[in-house]
Design a protein around this motif. Structure first.
Motif, PDB file in Angstrom:
ATOM      1  N   GLY A   1      -8.907 -39.111  34.442  1.00 49.25           N
ATOM      2  CA  GLY A   1      -9.296 -38.598  35.749  1.00 49.25           C
ATOM      3  C   GLY A   1      -8.265 -37.738  36.439  1.00 49.25           C
ATOM      4  N   LEU A   2      -7.451 -37.014  35.693  1.00 46.42           N
ATOM      5  CA  LEU A   2      -6.459 -36.136  36.319  1.00 46.42           C
ATOM      6  C   LEU A   2      -7.150 -34.870  36.814  1.00 46.42           C
ATOM      7  N   GLU A   3      -6.994 -34.564  38.089  1.00 47.82           N
ATOM      8  CA  GLU A   3      -7.581 -33.346  38.635  1.00 47.82           C
ATOM      9  C   GLU A   3      -6.695 -32.164  38.254  1.00 47.82           C
ATOM     10  N   ILE A   4      -7.340 -31.125  37.746  1.00 43.06           N
ATOM     11  CA  ILE A   4      -6.602 -29.924  37.356  1.00 43.06           C
ATOM     12  C   ILE A   4      -7.328 -28.704  37.907  1.00 43.06           C
ATOM     13  N   PRO A   5      -6.580 -27.654  38.259  1.00 45.05           N
ATOM     14  CA  PRO A   5      -7.220 -26.459  38.802  1.00 45.05           C
ATOM     15  C   PRO A   5      -7.955 -25.665  37.714  1.00 45.05           C
ATOM     16  N   ALA A   6      -9.009 -24.973  38.123  1.00 48.37           N
ATOM     17  CA  ALA A   6      -9.813 -24.175  37.189  1.00 48.37           C
ATOM     18  C   ALA A   6      -8.975 -23.075  36.548  1.00 48.37           C
ATOM     19  N   ALA A   7      -8.037 -22.521  37.302  1.00 51.41           N
ATOM     20  CA  ALA A   7      -7.186 -21.456  36.748  1.00 51.41           C
ATOM     21  C   ALA A   7      -6.331 -21.994  35.597  1.00 51.41           C
ATOM     22  N   ALA A   8      -5.868 -23.230  35.721  1.00 53.93           N
ATOM     23  CA  ALA A   8      -5.072 -23.828  34.646  1.00 53.93           C
ATOM     24  C   ALA A   8      -5.928 -24.060  33.403  1.00 53.93           C
ATOM     25  N   VAL A   9      -7.179 -24.459  33.603  1.00 53.00           N
ATOM     26  CA  VAL A   9      -8.096 -24.653  32.478  1.00 53.00           C
ATOM     27  C   VAL A   9      -8.326 -23.320  31.765  1.00 53.00           C
ATOM     28  N   SER A  10      -8.540 -22.266  32.548  1.00 49.20           N
ATOM     29  CA  SER A  10      -8.780 -20.942  31.978  1.00 49.20           C
ATOM     30  C   SER A  10      -7.566 -20.459  31.192  1.00 49.20           C
ATOM     31  N   ARG A  11      -6.365 -20.612  31.758  1.00 49.52           N
ATOM     32  CA  ARG A  11      -5.140 -20.176  31.062  1.00 49.52           C
ATOM     33  C   ARG A  11      -4.933 -20.961  29.765  1.00 49.52           C
ATOM     34  N   ALA A  12      -5.142 -22.268  29.828  1.00 48.35           N
ATOM     35  CA  ALA A  12      -4.955 -23.099  28.634  1.00 48.35           C
ATOM     36  C   ALA A  12      -5.946 -22.714  27.544  1.00 48.35           C
ATOM     37  N   ALA A  13      -7.184 -22.451  27.910  1.00 48.37           N
ATOM     38  CA  ALA A  13      -8.197 -22.071  26.929  1.00 48.37           C
ATOM     39  C   ALA A  13      -7.850 -20.735  26.286  1.00 48.37           C
ATOM     40  N   LYS A  14      -7.342 -19.790  27.080  1.00 48.39           N
ATOM     41  CA  LYS A  14      -6.943 -18.486  26.524  1.00 48.39           C
ATOM     42  C   LYS A  14      -5.786 -18.646  25.548  1.00 48.39           C
ATOM     43  N   GLU A  15      -4.880 -19.550  25.843  1.00 51.22           N
ATOM     44  CA  GLU A  15      -3.742 -19.802  24.950  1.00 51.22           C
ATOM     45  C   GLU A  15      -4.184 -20.437  23.635  1.00 51.22           C
ATOM     46  N   LEU A  16      -5.191 -21.291  23.701  1.00 49.28           N
ATOM     47  CA  LEU A  16      -5.639 -21.993  22.500  1.00 49.28           C
ATOM     48  C   LEU A  16      -6.414 -21.097  21.550  1.00 49.28           C
TER      49      LEU A  16
END
Length: 154
Positions: free
Chosen positions: A97-112
């Motif tokens: 249940g860790l809240e994370i910002p949408a921008a961080a999700v987007s950046r991480a997905a682009k890196e992967l």
């Protein structure tokens, strides 16, 4: 005796017969020539590749087994743009249940990988459009409330 030497020995007699097909010393009593069964078998054996021996070749060491670590990262998002992450190590929960910002999700997905970032960015953009519509609706309601208040003050 190897296959190569066997085929060389048996194909050598065929060469003179092929050069002189009219020679009759090898004819049988009924006037036909005997079939070279051994030569045909040797030719087919020579054409087939040698089968590898079973087991591990000599002189090689067995491959080292690498230890794998099983980590499961689950990222979930809502239509409102709220994202949460959960991390599991094997069967044990590390974080939930860790809240994370949408921008961080987007950046991480682009890196992967691009195959991950494209659908995630589509979800984030849809949530962004929905939030923009909600802001526009709330701004319109706010403007109506300000007008109603101004009418009451007059």
């Amino acid at each position: 005796m190897t296959v190569d030497s066997l085929t060389q020995q048996e194909t050598a007699p065929e060469a003179p017969e092929a050069a002189a097909p009219e020679s009759t010393p090898s004819e049988t009593a009924n006037g036909s020539t005997p079939a070279p069964a051994d030569a045909a078998a040797a030719e087919t054996a020579a054409e087939e590749p040698a089968k590898p021996k079973r087991g591990r070749p000599k002189g090689t060491t067995p491959a080292k087994k690498t230890r794998t670590v099983e980590l499961t990262l689950t990222v979930t998002g809502t239509a409102d743009g709220e994202w949460q992450a959960e991390l599991k190590h094997g069967s044990k929960w590390v974080a939930r249940g860790l809240e994370i910002p949408a921008a961080a999700v987007s950046r991480a997905a682009k890196e992967l990988h691009a195959d991950l970032s494209i659908p995630i960015d589509e979800v984030i953009n849809a949530a962004r459009e929905q939030q923009a519509q909600k802001v526009a609706q709330l701004e319109a309601e706010l403007e109506q409330a300000k007008q109603a208040l101004a009418e009451l003050d007059s």
